[in-house]
Design a protein around this motif. Structure first.
Motif, short mmCIF file in Angstrom:
data_model
loop_
_atom_site.label_atom_id
_atom_site.label_comp_id
_atom_site.label_asym_id
_atom_site.label_seq_id
_atom_site.Cartn_x
_atom_site.Cartn_y
_atom_site.Cartn_z
N HIS A 22 1.17 -0.96 -0.13
CA HIS A 22 0.03 -0.34 -0.01
C HIS A 22 1.41 1.44 -0.14
N SER A 24 0.94 5.71 -1.95
CA SER A 24 1.45 6.06 -2.99
C SER A 24 2.24 6.82 -4.17
N ASP A 27 4.73 4.27 -9.58
CA ASP A 27 5.68 2.56 -9.47
C ASP A 27 6.79 2.40 -10.03
N GLN A 78 1.07 -3.53 -11.16
CA GLN A 78 0.09 -2.90 -10.68
C GLN A 78 -1.10 -3.19 -10.05
N ASN A 79 -1.83 -2.61 -9.64
CA ASN A 79 -2.81 -3.90 -8.91
C ASN A 79 -4.21 -2.97 -9.56
N LYS A 80 -3.86 -1.54 -10.08
CA LYS A 80 -5.37 -0.60 -10.00
C LYS A 80 -4.66 0.27 -11.95
N TYR A 107 -8.99 -3.69 -12.26
CA TYR A 107 -7.97 -4.13 -10.88
C TYR A 107 -7.28 -6.50 -10.91
N LYS A 114 -7.73 -2.74 -2.29
CA LYS A 114 -7.43 -1.40 -1.43
C LYS A 114 -5.16 -1.28 -1.26
N ASP A 116 -2.19 -1.51 -3.79
CA ASP A 116 -1.73 -0.75 -4.39
C ASP A 116 -0.58 -1.53 -5.77
N TYR A 117 0.13 -1.95 -5.17
CA TYR A 117 1.98 -2.73 -5.50
C TYR A 117 1.28 -4.04 -5.24
#
Length: 162
Positions: A22, A24, A27, A78-80, A107, A114, A116-117
């Motif tokens: 998680h 901000s 990448d 990347q997840n999102k 996703y 939730k 992010d990676y």
């Protein structure tokens, strides 16, 4: 003549660890900090992960590193992401000829919205302790948390095959 049988259980073997991250951070910055902390060499991979949904298709960025000596491969994924669709407005009003862009969130693993990676580590041997890796990751500034995911709880395991 000998008869050879294949056991399909051997193909279902899970030979990787998955860490949720998680943050901000972008990448490329996250990959840079992971390289510094774990002494690996993640670099952007040209083969991004392609996912098709009914709204369209999207690509998830992927950073890859392979340790030749130990045979360990590292993937930062990347997840999102978003799928952007062009829609025409069919109503008769002032904005009737306007084309709207509609963004849909996508996703890689939808049960972890939730996250992010993901850091996927394949062929991790006993010499590299997963807890030590998590401790190092959690020392990165602007990284909220990193933790291990139970692979048996993942529904879309096929998205992690690349």
């Amino acid at each position: 003549m000998a008869i050879h049988k294949l056991d399909f259980g051997e193909f279902d073997e899970i030979d990787y660890q998955l860490i949720a991250i998680h943050t901000s951070l972008e990448d490329y910055r996250l990959a840079y900090f992971i390289n510094q902390k774990l002494f690996i060499n993640l670099s952007k991979n040209e083969n991004e992960i392609l996912i098709n949904i009914k709204e369209g298709e999207t690509k998830f960025t992927r950073f890859y590193s392979f340790d030749v000596e130990k045979g360990i491969s590292w993937n930062l994924i990347q997840n999102k992401n978003e799928v952007i669709q062009q829609k025409n407005n069919n109503s008769q009003n002032l904005f009737s000829n306007v084309t709207m862009e509609v963004a849909t969130k996508v996703y890689l693993l939808s049960e972890f919205k939730k996250v992010d990676y993901f850091l996927k580590i394949e062929n991790l041997d006993e010499t590299k302790n997963l807890e030590a890796i998590l401790t190092q990751l959690n020392t990165i500034d602007n990284l909220s948390t990193a933790y291990q995911i139970d692979i048996n709880k993942i529904k879309a395991k096929n998205n992690l095959i690349f």
